[in-house]
Design a protein around this motif. Sequence first.
Motif, mmCIF file in Angstrom:
data_model
loop_
_atom_site.group_PDB
_atom_site.id
_atom_site.type_symbol
_atom_site.label_atom_id
_atom_site.label_comp_id
_atom_site.label_asym_id
_atom_site.label_seq_id
_atom_site.Cartn_x
_atom_site.Cartn_y
_atom_site.Cartn_z
ATOM 1 N N HIS A 140 47.958 82.196 -101.599
ATOM 2 C CA HIS A 140 46.569 82.461 -101.958
ATOM 3 C C HIS A 140 46.509 83.798 -102.684
ATOM 4 N N PRO A 141 45.643 83.926 -103.693
ATOM 5 C CA PRO A 141 45.560 85.190 -104.420
ATOM 6 C C PRO A 141 44.912 86.307 -103.617
ATOM 7 N N VAL A 161 52.381 89.700 -106.954
ATOM 8 C CA VAL A 161 52.930 88.492 -107.579
ATOM 9 C C VAL A 161 54.271 88.807 -108.243
ATOM 10 N N VAL A 177 50.272 80.214 -107.478
ATOM 11 C CA VAL A 177 49.089 80.837 -106.887
ATOM 12 C C VAL A 177 47.953 79.824 -106.980
#
Length: 309
Positions: A140-141, A161, A177
């Motif tokens: 999840h971002p 990331v 993502v």
Amino acid sequence: MKNLLITLFLLLGSFSGNQIQAKDKKFPIGYALDIKKITDEKIKYIKGLGIDYIELAGIGAMLEKNLQETTVDAKWNVRMQEIADILKRHKVKVWSVHMPFSKHLDISRLDEEGRLRVLEAQNNVLKVLKPVKPQIILFHPSFYLENNVRDQRAMQLKKSVESLNKSVKGLRATMVVENMLGPELTVGDRERPLMRTVEEALMLFKTFPKDVGIAVDFCHIAHPENLLAAFGSRVKTLHVSNGNGKAEDHLLPCDPRGSNDWNAIFATLERIKYKGVYMHECKFNDEKEIVDCYNTLWNNYQTSKKTKH
């Protein structure tokens, strides 16, 4: 009443005029399965239904939920090897792993010390996953955000990331993502997670390494075909369910309460030449419902294409 509606929908689709044989299915089927529920009996059953892939869910159980500790108990190394052995016996593969997420495990955390602890914990989980040889690692971002810090959170996400992608490549897997739910910017006294719209997702992905892909969740956004089309070959996996982009419904795709246009979704997946698994993350009573629903929707799509011609 709900189950009756779903059953009627499946039966109507099953007896549609132009049946497409199972061998003509475009995408292999998968579904999310909690690591605590993986047994020989379960995997033998789903294999018999034609489900060849799973996504490992419930991974958060490996970590202390408030992140007081970042380590993973050695028992999970044993459990992951057990899972690998079960899957090998029945020729089912792990397509993807849904990495842990929570307020404390947010990879976009603003406090740098906290963000680095999150990465340490996530990396410890990745090490445990080696025996199951996942192809896709999904993050999840962010979790929900404080107000007016979206740009700063995006910068923190970019750093995380870049770092996690290196670890994922060490597993010979692809990092993705996932887009998040966000029909409006705020809910209550906080902002929605990052990647809540097509536009925001595109902006964020400009800052990510080019080999990082997107996981498109069909419940998190209205008209998910638009997000699929926008990302094209960077779509590496899916979370298939029905919904309307306004709530975390994750309905069975055939549930009539959802509003997804499955013909448009299938057409877009074909157009972008999607090569991954049709991975379900949805509610169901029995895995057979997932397979029957998929067959119905795919058959309906094939019929619609013939009708157009």
